[in-house]
Design an enzyme around this catalytic site. Structure first.
Site, mmCIF file in Angstrom:
data_model
loop_
_atom_site.group_PDB
_atom_site.id
_atom_site.type_symbol
_atom_site.label_atom_id
_atom_site.label_comp_id
_atom_site.label_asym_id
_atom_site.label_seq_id
_atom_site.Cartn_x
_atom_site.Cartn_y
_atom_site.Cartn_z
ATOM 1 N N ASP A 291 -7.126 -8.171 4.271
ATOM 2 C CA ASP A 291 -6.339 -9.012 3.358
ATOM 3 C C ASP A 291 -5.837 -10.300 4.016
ATOM 4 O O ASP A 291 -5.151 -11.094 3.377
ATOM 5 C CB ASP A 291 -5.136 -8.220 2.823
ATOM 6 C CG ASP A 291 -5.579 -7.127 1.853
ATOM 7 O OD1 ASP A 291 -6.678 -7.242 1.288
ATOM 8 O OD2 ASP A 291 -4.826 -6.158 1.672
ATOM 9 N N SER B 259 0.836 -1.213 0.000
ATOM 10 C CA SER B 259 0.000 0.000 0.000
ATOM 11 C C SER B 259 0.863 1.251 0.000
ATOM 12 O O SER B 259 0.602 2.210 -0.729
ATOM 13 C CB SER B 259 -0.886 0.017 1.251
ATOM 14 O OG SER B 259 -1.824 -1.017 1.180
ATOM 15 N N ARG C 97 -13.573 -6.961 -11.316
ATOM 16 C CA ARG C 97 -13.813 -6.261 -10.048
ATOM 17 C C ARG C 97 -14.609 -4.973 -10.251
ATOM 18 O O ARG C 97 -14.726 -4.459 -11.357
ATOM 19 C CB ARG C 97 -12.461 -6.022 -9.336
ATOM 20 C CG ARG C 97 -11.836 -7.355 -8.945
ATOM 21 C CD ARG C 97 -10.487 -7.216 -8.333
ATOM 22 N NE ARG C 97 -10.530 -6.592 -7.025
ATOM 23 C CZ ARG C 97 -9.439 -6.287 -6.315
ATOM 24 N NH1 ARG C 97 -8.244 -6.553 -6.818
ATOM 25 N NH2 ARG C 97 -9.556 -5.734 -5.140
ATOM 26 N N GLN D 61 -9.238 2.153 -0.737
ATOM 27 C CA GLN D 61 -9.005 2.524 -2.135
ATOM 28 C C GLN D 61 -9.974 3.616 -2.561
ATOM 29 O O GLN D 61 -9.576 4.607 -3.182
ATOM 30 C CB GLN D 61 -9.148 1.291 -3.028
ATOM 31 C CG GLN D 61 -8.064 0.256 -2.745
ATOM 32 C CD GLN D 61 -8.237 -1.024 -3.526
ATOM 33 O OE1 GLN D 61 -9.229 -1.212 -4.242
ATOM 34 N NE2 GLN D 61 -7.278 -1.931 -3.395
ATOM 35 N N ARG E 93 1.390 4.134 -3.026
ATOM 36 C CA ARG E 93 1.120 5.550 -2.712
ATOM 37 C C ARG E 93 2.370 6.402 -2.915
ATOM 38 O O ARG E 93 2.286 7.532 -3.375
ATOM 39 C CB ARG E 93 0.589 5.669 -1.272
ATOM 40 C CG ARG E 93 -0.883 5.228 -1.158
ATOM 41 C CD ARG E 93 -1.217 4.869 0.268
ATOM 42 N NE ARG E 93 -2.636 4.570 0.464
ATOM 43 C CZ ARG E 93 -3.228 3.414 0.157
ATOM 44 N NH1 ARG E 93 -2.524 2.441 -0.394
ATOM 45 N NH2 ARG E 93 -4.518 3.231 0.386
HETATM 46 C C1 S3P Z 1 -5.707 -1.387 -0.140
HETATM 47 C C2 S3P Z 1 -6.989 -1.419 0.330
HETATM 48 C C3 S3P Z 1 -7.771 -2.651 0.498
HETATM 49 C C4 S3P Z 1 -6.899 -3.891 0.409
HETATM 50 C C5 S3P Z 1 -5.901 -3.816 -0.714
HETATM 51 C C6 S3P Z 1 -4.997 -2.617 -0.528
HETATM 52 C C7 S3P Z 1 -5.012 -0.094 -0.259
HETATM 53 O O1 S3P Z 1 -8.760 -2.721 -0.519
HETATM 54 O O2 S3P Z 1 -7.688 -5.038 0.250
HETATM 55 O O3 S3P Z 1 -5.117 -4.981 -0.775
HETATM 56 O O4 S3P Z 1 -3.774 -0.077 -0.411
HETATM 57 O O5 S3P Z 1 -5.697 0.937 -0.182
HETATM 58 P P1 S3P Z 1 -10.197 -1.985 -0.353
HETATM 59 O O6 S3P Z 1 -9.958 -0.544 -0.292
HETATM 60 O O7 S3P Z 1 -10.966 -2.387 -1.575
HETATM 61 O O8 S3P Z 1 -10.777 -2.562 0.899
#
Ligand code: S3P
Length: 440
Positions: free
Chosen positions: A323, A25, A126, A173, A29
């Site tokens: 996750d 993550s 998705r 996300q 970013r």
């Molecule tokens: C993530 C948010 C999560 C997670 C993904 C990484 C992120 O998804 O499952 O592996 O880095 O913001 P969601 O925002 O769909 O819950």
């Protein structure tokens, strides 16, 4: 031919110190925000995985150069907040990455030409309506396949209107993408977001961007205003708790073993697995805890446990462990009693429908479950020993299905053939190397 992995033997007891790959993550970013910074950003310990490489390629398509060194250091030559070169006919490939696909759309809201976003087979299944809907409120136009999926086309505008948005799914996300769009928009955009990982907010704060966060019990109230300048970002990326999770569980399920995982991000919005496993009787200790650019980091020490308890998992822990549930289900399989996990519909929105895959794997290893669309009851068996042959395939190359199966094989026995070994490249390329380090 898909490459598969055969595992025939359980792992012997171990006592090891390991480091796992960089946080996915934060790596994504860092790439995205550095691409809009003015000047040279440098990361150490960047996760060099397919998802992150896709992010680097995506910003390259927008005219942003980078240099990735062999030691996982990366340099991005940002050209400032308006530095993207929006040429005609741009196509961005987010490959397998929901995070990249969704977050980058927030940065593209001012594109004067349509941009096409595509992804691989899994990402194309998705939900992108969840992101097109709030971004449309800014004045952006979208065309989505079946009104929901990739490929999509985004058509931005110069006249972005600030918005108010309630994020109800607990999706970091969606929240992050809207924060990014708010950074391009005059006026104050307001987001009321169900708790989810907060790396975007922490990085924005560290960079002194005009973001404000008020924490309430279940929701955060976030305001974001137009950003004119982002300074270059030097970042030493900590290790990923989601990758650590596989080895935390391997240790918990093995006999007389102990593991220390160095320098892991233990941001409280990510430590659901730790809380859940501690409740189930696993000994986990944080050592050398420190703060780094707003993120909490520690070494994690785990000891194996021979008295695992079932859990009625509080739903408030879901988002912080989103996750990790596949791997948590394995612990429930070996625990005494019946474990219950609820409100987990979001799991079926991941790289594969993970609640279904979790149920399938448990069924394969002889564990009784009762599953619905958004919940699962797991009838644990502390004497669980797998003796049969198990083949895991056709799981849309979901990296976490692959790695969970490997941990099940190493800790519970059986004769496994697990397909699509390359799936680990999306999030944790060193996974099998570290398995081998622990084995010897
Ligand atoms: C993530 C948010 C999560 C997670 C993904 C990484 C992120 O998804 O499952 O592996 O880095 O913001 P969601 O925002 O769909 O819950």
């Amino acid at each position: 031919m898909p490459k598969s992995l055969i595992i025939k033997n359980k792992i012997n007891k171990f006592k090891k110190i390991i480091s796992v790959d960089g946080d996915k993550s934060i790596s994504i970013r860092w790439v995205l925000l550095s691409s809009l910074a003015k000047g040279i950003s440098k990361a150490k310990n960047l996760l060099v995985s397919e998802d992150v490489l896709a992010a680097i390629r995506a910003v390259k398509v927008l005219g942003i150069k980078s240099h990735l060194k062999k030691n996982n250091e990366c340099i991005i030559y940002g050209k400032g907040i308006d530095g993207f070169k929006y040429k005609k006919g741009i196509k961005i490939n987010a490959e397998n990455s929901g995070t990249l696909g969704r977050l980058i759309l927030g940065l593209l809201v001012n594109t004067p030409h349509p941009i096409k976003l595509v992804g691989d087979k899994s990402l194309s299944k998705r939900d992108f309506k969840r992101i097109a809907d709030p971004l449309s409120k800014f004045g952006v136009k979208f065309k989505l396949k079946k009104n929901k999926n990739l490929p999509l086309t985004i058509m931005g505008t110069k006249n972005l209107k600030h918005i108010k948005y309630v994020e109800n799914k607990g999706s970091a996300q969606c929240k992050s993408s809207v924060i990014f769009a708010g950074m391009r928009t005059n006026g104050i955009s307001r987001i009321i977001a169900k708790k989810s990982r907060n790396h975007t907010e922490l990085l924005s704060k560290y960079l002194n961007l005009p973001i404000k966060i008020k924490r309430a019990k279940k929701y955060d109230h976030i305001t974001i205003s137009k950003v004119n300048f982002i300074r270059p970002i030097k970042y030493n990326i900590p290790s990923d708790i989601s990758s650590s999770a596989f080895f935390i569980v391997l240790t918990a399920l093995s006999q007389n073993s102990e593991l220390l995982i160095k320098n892991v991000n233990i941001n409280p919005s990510r430590t659901g697995i730790i809380t859940i496993l501690r409740k189930m009787g696993v000994s986990i200790i944080f050592k050398n805890t420190k703060l780094y650019k707003g993120e909490k980091i520690a070494d994690i020490q785990i000891k194996s446990s021979n008295k695992l308890k079932s859990i009625n998992c509080p739903t408030k822990l879901n988002s912080g462990a989103i996750d990790e549930f596949l791997i948590i289900f394995l612990v429930a399989a070996k625990a005494k009693g019946v474990s219950t996990f609820k409100n987990l519909g979001e799991l079926n929105q991941k790289e594969s429908p993970r609640l279904k895959w979790g149920t399938y794997i448990l069924d394969q290893i002889g564990i009784k479950t009762i599953a619905t669309n958004d919940s699962i009851k797991i009838y644990g068996n502390p004497n669980l020993e797998i003796k049969k042959k198990i083949v895991i395939k056709n799981f849309l190359k979901d990296h976490r299905v692959f790695m969970t199966s490997v941990i099940a094989a190493l800790s519970l026995g059986g004769h496994w053939k697990i397909h699509d070994k390359d799936s680990i490249q999306t999030s944790f390329p060193n996974f099998l190397k570290i398995v081998n380090q622990i084995k010897v």
